[in-house]
Structures are given as C-alpha cells and as structure tokens.
Scaffold this motif. Structure first.
Motif, PDB file in Angstrom:
ATOM      1  N   HIS A 138       0.798  -0.956   0.262  1.00 27.60           N
ATOM      2  CA  HIS A 138       0.186  -0.111   0.166  1.00 27.60           C
ATOM      3  C   HIS A 138       1.102   1.250  -0.148  1.00 27.60           C
ATOM      4  CE1 HIS A 138      -3.875  -1.642   0.028  1.00 27.60           C
ATOM      5  NE2 HIS A 138      -3.785  -2.418   1.026  1.00 27.60           N
ATOM      6  N   GLU A 139       2.105   1.251   0.600  1.00 23.13           N
ATOM      7  CA  GLU A 139       2.471   2.577   0.930  1.00 23.13           C
ATOM      8  C   GLU A 139       3.610   3.156  -0.793  1.00 23.13           C
ATOM      9  OE1 GLU A 139       2.447   0.180   3.123  1.00 23.13           O
ATOM     10  OE2 GLU A 139       3.449   0.135   4.847  1.00 23.13           O
ATOM     11  N   ASP A 163      -0.281   4.038  -3.275  1.00 21.15           N
ATOM     12  CA  ASP A 163      -1.477   4.537  -2.573  1.00 21.15           C
ATOM     13  C   ASP A 163      -0.914   5.533  -2.062  1.00 21.15           C
ATOM     14  OD1 ASP A 163      -3.519   5.461  -1.219  1.00 21.15           O
ATOM     15  OD2 ASP A 163      -4.349   3.880  -1.709  1.00 21.15           O
ATOM     16  N   ALA A 164      -1.318   6.770  -3.205  1.00 17.25           N
ATOM     17  CA  ALA A 164      -0.718   7.921  -2.189  1.00 17.25           C
ATOM     18  C   ALA A 164      -1.310   8.289  -0.593  1.00 17.25           C
ATOM     19  CB  ALA A 164      -1.180   9.670  -2.720  1.00 17.25           C
ATOM     20  N   ALA A 165      -2.779   8.350  -0.489  1.00 13.96           N
ATOM     21  CA  ALA A 165      -2.613   8.564   0.702  1.00 13.96           C
ATOM     22  C   ALA A 165      -2.372   7.560   2.047  1.00 13.96           C
ATOM     23  CB  ALA A 165      -4.786   7.770   0.119  1.00 13.96           C
ATOM     24  N   VAL A 166      -1.899   6.248   1.721  1.00 13.82           N
ATOM     25  CA  VAL A 166      -1.501   5.376   3.018  1.00 13.82           C
ATOM     26  C   VAL A 166      -0.067   5.691   2.778  1.00 13.82           C
ATOM     27  CG1 VAL A 166      -0.583   3.685   2.711  1.00 13.82           C
ATOM     28  CG2 VAL A 166      -2.501   3.233   2.193  1.00 13.82           C
ATOM     29  N   ALA A 187       0.875   9.269   2.012  1.00 18.29           N
ATOM     30  CA  ALA A 187       1.081  10.613   3.031  1.00 18.29           C
ATOM     31  C   ALA A 187       0.560  10.278   5.042  1.00 18.29           C
ATOM     32  CB  ALA A 187      -0.700  11.050   2.721  1.00 18.29           C
ATOM     33  N   VAL A 188       0.459   9.090   5.488  1.00 22.11           N
ATOM     34  CA  VAL A 188       0.421   8.458   6.799  1.00 22.11           C
ATOM     35  C   VAL A 188       2.047   7.914   6.703  1.00 22.11           C
ATOM     36  CG1 VAL A 188      -1.097   7.028   8.342  1.00 22.11           C
ATOM     37  CG2 VAL A 188      -2.472   8.069   6.971  1.00 22.11           C
ATOM     38  N   GLU A 239     -14.948   6.188   8.366  1.00 20.05           N
ATOM     39  CA  GLU A 239     -14.597   7.006   8.757  1.00 20.05           C
ATOM     40  C   GLU A 239     -15.792   7.074  10.002  1.00 20.05           C
ATOM     41  OE1 GLU A 239     -11.656   8.885   8.550  1.00 20.05           O
ATOM     42  OE2 GLU A 239     -11.369   7.942   6.900  1.00 20.05           O
ATOM     43  N   THR A 293      -4.951   3.433   6.423  1.00 20.61           N
ATOM     44  CA  THR A 293      -4.808   4.419   5.576  1.00 20.61           C
ATOM     45  C   THR A 293      -5.600   6.190   7.846  1.00 20.61           C
ATOM     46  OG1 THR A 293      -7.386   4.673   5.500  1.00 20.61           O
ATOM     47  CG2 THR A 293      -6.582   4.622   3.384  1.00 20.61           C
ATOM     48  N   HIS A 294      -5.977   5.186   8.281  1.00 13.61           N
ATOM     49  CA  HIS A 294      -6.250   5.387   9.791  1.00 13.61           C
ATOM     50  C   HIS A 294      -4.532   5.679  10.307  1.00 13.61           C
ATOM     51  CE1 HIS A 294      -9.709   5.987   8.801  1.00 13.61           C
ATOM     52  NE2 HIS A 294      -9.863   4.943   8.725  1.00 13.61           N
TER      53      HIS A 294
END
Length: 244
Positions: free
Chosen positions: A12-13, A16-19, A21-22, A122, A198-199
């Motif tokens: 994922h990392e 996936d940009a969202a992952v 970022a976390v 969420e 993603t969290h």
C-alpha cells in the motif's frame, strides 16, 4: 533481550498516496519506532525481499514475529508460510495485526476461514479492556478510543480463543473480538484488530502499548523442543518370570 521481527507486505505505502501520506516509510517502520524498548532487538522484513525477509536463519533468531498484510496475501510463498508455522509450533510468538487475520500463516494455524464482516468508513472504534488482569492489558485502562477506523464485525470465523482480552464496538452498532490469544504447540499467538492503513492507528500510544505488551507475553518461555514420534520400550524393573 527479546528479538522481534516486524513483517509488513509494504505494498500500500508504495502504490497508494493516501497510505504513503500516513506511513511514508512503511507501517513496519512506524511499528518499529513505536514499540522500541531497551529490552527489544527489532528488525523488519517485507514481501519483496528474498524469501520475504523470513529466511530460516532470521526466523530461528526471532522470538516474536509481528505480521501485517492486506492486499498481497496470495503472494506469500507457501514454503515461507510452512516455515513460520513450524517456528510457532516450536515456540516462536506471533502477533497478527488487523487484516493479517486473512494471512496464510494465521489461517494455517487457526484451521478456519478467519473471515469476518467489514466496512471501510470513518467511524469511531472503542476497544474495551475485558480482561484487565491479563499481561497484554497492563497499563491500558478500561478502553482505547480511536476516532477513525475501519469496522470489523462478527461473526469472526476463528476457533474459540484461549482468552479474549479486548472487545470493540463501532458507531454502526457492530461488536468484534478485537484482542484474542491462542496457543499452538509451544507458541503463543495474539491477534489484535486495529490498524487500517489509511488511519494513523500505529502512532496511537495505547495501541502501541498493547502491541509491546503482546511481544512480552508471546516471548517463548525456556524449555526443550517438543518431542513426538516413536518412544523407546521402557526398561523392565523385574526379569521376565521372576516373582514380584
């Protein structure tokens, strides 16, 4: 010193940009930094390394293996899965996180589908400490609150746990056995639910404390390897035909 190996598929990392970022350096790095203690010697391993980073030498030097996987369960070699399973039976501890419930090693050790209900949303998760005297729950208090997590719901198709340490509830009304222990052979297994990619769950101090507690609980106790197979004939106390 407890030798800990943190395994993360690390897919994922990288895609996936969202992952990313976390967890810009990967979930395994966040876990490694988050649970670091003076009594832990931590290494990491990922899917794309030779033998997924889980060579016989590495596993033989591992007291506790932490496993996070999600989208690449099918890419994990059956040979490595068999190797991990045998090490658990021989005494290595295993901590399975979040979507690792569907990983090949966990399913092989549970003997069930390990399937469940889920909803990627969420919503708040409250992780209730229902076994406060258990070593994994030490210092946790009555609950951990995560403002945003993915929902997992019952029925969770696992064998009846040896112990349930945590139960979660979600805003949609679902509940889930989110902290379960098992024993297989000489090995101890802890499944811990939270950790959607993603969290920022693996930066939460309560979650990290549970995982660190789990490492100490799952660390193998001293003892000889279990012996199976043919047993020699006993030595007779009296000669055949003699009076007792």
């Amino acid at each position: 010193m407890i030798n800990v190996t943190i395994w993360n598929e690390f897919v994922h990392e990288n895609k996936d940009a969202a992952v990313k970022a976390v967890y810009p350096n990967g979930i395994h790095t966040a876990l490694s930094q988050g649970i670091q203690h003076d009594d832990f010697n931590i290494r990491t391993a990922t899917l794309d390394e030779p033998e997924h980073g889980l060579t016989e030498e590495t596993l033989n030097q591992t007291d506790v293996l932490i496993w996070w996987g999600h989208v690449a369960h099918d890419r994990v070699s059956d040979e490595v899965v068999a190797r991990v399973k045998q090490r658990v039976l021989d005494g290595m501890g295993l901590i399975v996180l979040h979507s690792g419930h569907f990983s090949k090693p966990f399913k092989a050790l549970m003997g069930t589908s390990c399937d469940l209900k889920w909803r990627e949303a969420e919503e708040q998760e409250i992780i209730w400490n229902v076994n406060p005297s258990h070593p994994i729950a030490e210092g946790i208090g009555e609950k951990i609150i995560l403002d945003h997590e993915e929902m997992y719901g019952e029925f969770f198709d696992i064998p009846t746990p040896d112990e349930i340490v945590f139960i979660s509830n979600f805003e949609g009304g679902e509940v889930f056995r989110s902290g379960c222990t098992f024993r297989r052979g000489r090995g101890k297994i802890f499944y811990f639910r939270p950790g959607h990619e993603t969290h920022p769950t693996y930066f939460h101090p309560g979650v990290l404390k549970v995982i660190a507690n789990g490492v100490r609980w799952a660390c193998p106790a001293p003892g000889e390897k279990l012996q199976f197979g043919h047993a020699p004939q006993p030595v007779r106390k009296f000669a055949k035909g003699s009076a007792v």
